[in-house]
Design an enzyme around this catalytic site. Structure first.
Site, mmCIF file in Angstrom:
data_model
loop_
_atom_site.group_PDB
_atom_site.id
_atom_site.type_symbol
_atom_site.label_atom_id
_atom_site.label_comp_id
_atom_site.label_asym_id
_atom_site.label_seq_id
_atom_site.Cartn_x
_atom_site.Cartn_y
_atom_site.Cartn_z
ATOM 1 N N GLY A 169 22.291 16.016 30.630
ATOM 2 C CA GLY A 169 21.044 16.075 30.896
ATOM 3 C C GLY A 169 20.612 17.421 31.656
ATOM 4 O O GLY A 169 19.937 17.731 32.113
ATOM 5 N N GLU A 210 16.841 20.696 27.770
ATOM 6 C CA GLU A 210 15.524 20.178 27.783
ATOM 7 C C GLU A 210 15.785 19.182 26.475
ATOM 8 O O GLU A 210 16.924 19.021 25.920
ATOM 9 C CB GLU A 210 14.608 21.234 27.096
ATOM 10 C CG GLU A 210 14.241 22.190 28.090
ATOM 11 C CD GLU A 210 13.476 21.788 29.423
ATOM 12 O OE1 GLU A 210 12.826 20.737 28.950
ATOM 13 O OE2 GLU A 210 13.679 22.356 30.287
ATOM 14 N N GLY A 212 19.723 19.750 35.503
ATOM 15 C CA GLY A 212 20.213 18.146 35.675
ATOM 16 C C GLY A 212 19.122 17.703 36.561
ATOM 17 O O GLY A 212 17.755 18.150 37.044
ATOM 18 N N LYS A 218 11.539 33.386 34.199
ATOM 19 C CA LYS A 218 11.874 33.600 35.516
ATOM 20 C C LYS A 218 12.239 35.022 35.730
ATOM 21 O O LYS A 218 11.869 35.545 36.794
ATOM 22 C CB LYS A 218 13.264 33.010 35.617
ATOM 23 C CG LYS A 218 13.276 31.505 35.351
ATOM 24 C CD LYS A 218 14.769 30.693 35.536
ATOM 25 C CE LYS A 218 14.385 29.406 35.269
ATOM 26 N NZ LYS A 218 15.711 28.577 35.168
ATOM 27 N N ASP A 225 12.876 30.572 28.711
ATOM 28 C CA ASP A 225 12.733 29.925 30.081
ATOM 29 C C ASP A 225 13.359 31.144 31.014
ATOM 30 O O ASP A 225 12.718 31.368 32.277
ATOM 31 C CB ASP A 225 13.776 28.684 30.321
ATOM 32 C CG ASP A 225 13.785 28.302 31.771
ATOM 33 O OD1 ASP A 225 12.706 28.006 32.257
ATOM 34 O OD2 ASP A 225 14.839 27.971 32.276
#
Length: 180
Positions: free
Chosen positions: A22, A25, A164, A40, A36
């Protein structure tokens, strides 16, 4: 995949395991394309006065190196297709890892904001095996090193869970509470 202790796991195996836990994505390519990290970096760079206006197109202005092989890019490639075909590129990633190992280094995908150079990038970089980025990470951890006038040559390190279900749920809950 690239550990100070070495190892023989394939890149595709590490990605598959991360997905099963998990950490990724639903489509792992969304994590490996660097967008991603670029998002950020965009948020963080806007805090720095001298960089505030340097990203005219937002995160798309960040110099970003994708780890997604060219033939596995695009909306027609599903997450399942991606995982099925990623092993075809294990030899490429193995060569990158071997090259780093010969230099006494490990590979890490990092976001860099260099205020002095005005550089903002997301890329695969090599770090010495004794660097905090090589030795301190575990599981889905993220780590940030702040090199400043006060924290140099030993940077301030901030580290913690970066992916997660629990981390994501807490982030969503935090955002909801702010709205109340």
């Amino acid at each position: 995949f690239s550990s100070p202790k070495g190892g023989s796991e394939f890149f595709s195996t590490v990605v598959r395991i991360a997905k099963e836990k998990g950490y990724t994505e639903p489509h792992p390519g969304d994590d490996l394309n660097g967008a991603d990290v670029a998002r950020k970096l965009t948020i963080l760079s806007r805090i720095v006065p001298s960089l505030r206006n340097s990203l005219h197109s937002g995160y798309q202005s960040v110099s970003t190196t994708s780890l997604v092989p060219e033939t596995l890019r695009g909306p027609e490639v599903t997450g399942a297709d991606f995982l099925q075909h990623l092993p075809d590129f294990d030899s490429h990633f193995h060569l990158l890892k071997e090259e780093a190992e010969k230099e006494g280094a490990v590979l890490r995908y990092v976001g860099v904001i260099d205020v002095a150079k005005g550089e903002i990038k997301a890329a695969l970089e090599k770090y010495p095996k004794d660097h905090a980025f090589a030795t301190s990470l575990g599981g889905s951890d993220n780590i940030i090193a702040f090199h400043t006038e006060r924290y140099s040559p030993r940077p301030l390190i901030v580290q913690g869970a970066g992916a997660g279900a629990a981390v994501t749920a807490m982030g969503v809950l935090s955002d909801l509470l702010k709205l109340l």
